[in-house]
Design an enzyme around this catalytic site. Structure first.
Site, PDB file in Angstrom:
ATOM      1  N   GLY A 237       0.823  -1.199   0.000  1.00 38.77           N
ATOM      2  CA  GLY A 237       0.000   0.000   0.000  1.00 38.77           C
ATOM      3  C   GLY A 237       0.859   1.251   0.000  1.00 38.77           C
TER       4      GLY A 237
ATOM      5  N   SER B 199       4.957  -5.523  -3.698  1.00 38.71           N
ATOM      6  CA  SER B 199       4.697  -4.103  -3.797  1.00 38.71           C
ATOM      7  C   SER B 199       5.357  -3.342  -2.649  1.00 38.71           C
ATOM      8  CB  SER B 199       3.188  -3.893  -3.846  1.00 38.71           C
ATOM      9  OG  SER B 199       2.883  -2.663  -4.393  1.00 38.71           O
ATOM     10  N   TYR B 200       4.557  -2.537  -1.879  1.00 40.19           N
ATOM     11  CA  TYR B 200       5.164  -1.807  -0.764  1.00 40.19           C
ATOM     12  C   TYR B 200       5.664  -2.757   0.320  1.00 40.19           C
ATOM     13  CZ  TYR B 200       6.209   2.117   2.261  1.00 40.19           C
ATOM     14  OH  TYR B 200       6.882   3.044   3.039  1.00 40.19           O
TER      15      TYR B 200
ATOM     16  N   HIS C 176       1.342  -6.912 -11.864  1.00 40.43           N
ATOM     17  CA  HIS C 176       1.857  -6.555 -10.544  1.00 40.43           C
ATOM     18  C   HIS C 176       1.610  -7.657  -9.524  1.00 40.43           C
ATOM     19  CE1 HIS C 176       3.244  -3.632  -7.617  1.00 40.43           C
ATOM     20  NE2 HIS C 176       2.166  -3.814  -6.879  1.00 40.43           N
TER      21      HIS C 176
ATOM     22  N   ASP D 279       3.881  -5.353 -15.608  1.00 38.42           N
ATOM     23  CA  ASP D 279       3.522  -4.362 -14.597  1.00 38.42           C
ATOM     24  C   ASP D 279       4.242  -3.057 -14.894  1.00 38.42           C
ATOM     25  OD1 ASP D 279       2.863  -3.002 -12.246  1.00 38.42           O
ATOM     26  OD2 ASP D 279       4.478  -3.944 -11.102  1.00 38.42           O
TER      27      ASP D 279
END
Length: 473
Positions: free
Chosen positions: A92, A188-189, A441, A389
């Site tokens: 996020g 991701s984060y 992603h 992605d």
């Protein structure tokens, strides 16, 4: 007389031993009773039986503040006692691991388009390990705090500390997994969360000598790693894929190259809006698949801050899985089945929390130094990347790995799945890199079968499969 004196000497020891055994048995019974309270027996919309046990509930990480993290744990489909334990984290910052990792990627249960029924994922990662999903930090998913300021003060450091506190308490709740081979994974984060948590575990155990968390390694996918290389790779990928103009590409490199992904400048934000307009109505998380119709297009600036996506590739592509999750996890009967505390349940469950992301405090500009530290510690470290992605693309990850300046052990080569190229891989001293062909992603969502092959190779420490025989037809 001598034997009598010996017996008297041994008597206190025997009594103490019996007391200790009784205490251990009581602790084991208590843990079992607490586990049974968290056991999920059947979910609304579940029309099939499963062979594995699963549990959901809360672990309080700060008693004074009343800060509690929500987890959902799935035992392996076969012989869980022999399988490692794997933690999965979404990023996020502010996005739910239940919403993404579990419900549309690698979890056993996925949600149908009606938002009310489930189907079994044939490529769930609990085929290879016991999988633990965690909504972290507080304010994400069903995780909560009695102190409203907690949700406004999240950051990288606090998230790592709370996640360690969660693990230490979770192992008391599930003592049968204490000392089990343990891996951390995410995307991701979570490219921040995962290595930062690994570092926190290692440093904590050096100070305390603790051994309950038997950390063996970690793996991250399409991971935010270093702001400069990540930005440069994003802009390079978008330009190379023909998504943005030459002029915008140049301006992005001028105004956004050293910007934080969480806190950007006004100049960078303006250029990102231009890039957003040039991209058109595509899903940047998976540039070759359709976007969810009726969705409001998110600005490129917010896309770069929120590391998630919506979409599913299966027999029929459905780009709206995020909507299905939003319907399902807001159902009162679902929350009851998952032991969600009604006193602290969100008024509206969301896949990602804007409050958490917009109030994020500390965010490291680079975690490459953590890689160097943990490579020297001897952990197994893998990075993977879906190659369609545009948010944290394969180019970003390759720039990051190049910056580590690791010697090559096995050169770049294709790996195979059912006779077809599944992607490419290179093994470095201390790190393995794998690309997944055609994945966006969320690699386990877009290429679930290949993602399971990748996961099994990682936890076994095996190389990616190659095409050993080239038969002439």
């Amino acid at each position: 007389m001598a034997n009598e004196r010996v017996d008297k000497c041994w008597l206190p020891f025997l009594i103490a031993l019996l007391c200790l055994n009784s205490a251990l048995e009581a602790d084991a019974i208590s843990a079992f009773e607490r586990q049974e309270k968290d056991r999920v027996h059947r979910l609304p919309g579940q029309s099939f039986d499963v062979s594995f046990a699963h549990y959901a509930g809360y672990v309080t990480v700060d008693e004074e503040a009343g800060r509690a993290l929500f987890y959902w744990f799935f035992e392996a489909t076969e012989d869980p006692a022999s399988k490692p334990l794997v933690l999965w984290l979404n990023g996020g910052p502010g996005c739910s691991s239940i919403a993404y990792g579990l419900a549309e990627e690698l979890g056993p249960f996925h949600i149908n388009a009606d938002g009310k029924s489930l189907y079994l994922n044939p490529y769930s990662w609990n085929q290879g390990a016991n999988i633990l999903f965690l909504d972290s930090p507080v304010g994400v998913g069903f995780s909560y705090s009695n102190n409203s300021q907690d949700i406004l003060s999240n950051g990288d450091k606090k998230t790592a500390q709370d996640s360690l506190a969660f693990l230490n308490k979770w192992f008391k709740l599930f003592p049968q997994y204490k000392g089990r081979d343990f891996y951390i994974t995410g995307e991701s984060y979570a490219g921040h969360y995962v290595p930062q948590l690994a570092q926190t575990i290692v440093q904590s155990q050096k100070l305390t000598g603790g051994k309950s968390i038997n950390l063996k390694g970690y793996m991250v996918g399409n991971a935010l790693t270093d702001d400069f290389h990540d930005h440069y790779g994003v802009f390079h990928f978008m330009w190379g894929a023909g998504l943005i103009s030459d002029q915008t590409y140049k301006l992005l490199n001028i105004f956004c190259d050293f910007q934080s992904f969480v806190h950007t400048s006004s100049h960078c934000e303006r250029i990102l809006e231009i890039a957003d307009n040039e991209l058109g109505n595509i899903d940047p998380y998976s540039i070759f698949t359709p976007s969810c119709s009726g969705s409001v297009t998110m600005s490129m600036n917010k896309l770069l801050k929120r590391r998630r996506s919506a979409g599913k590739l299966g027999e029929k592509y459905d780009p709206c899985t995020e909507k299905h999750s939003t319907v399902y996890f807001n159902l009162p009967e679902v929350q009851k089945a998952l032991h969600v505390n009604p006193s602290f349940a969100p008024s509206k469950w969301e896949t990602c929390s804007e409050v958490v992301s917009e109030n994020w405090k500390d965010s490291e500009r680079s975690v490459l130094h953590i890689y160097h530290e943990l490579i020297s510690y001897g952990l197994r470290i893998w990075m993977f990347s879906g190659d369609t992605d545009a948010v944290i693309p394969v180019t970003s990850t390759r720039y990051n790995i190049d910056a580590l300046k690791l010697p090559t052990v096995t050169p770049w080569h294709a790996w195979y799945d059912d006779g077809q190229v599944g992607g490419w891989t290179q093994v470095y001293k201390g790190l393995t890199f794998v690309t997944v062909r055609g994945a966006g992603h969320e690699v386990p969502l877009h290429r679930p079968k290949q993602a399971l092959t990748l996961f099994k190779a990682f936890i076994s420490g095996s190389p990616m499969p190659t095409l050993s025989v080239h038969a002439d037809s």
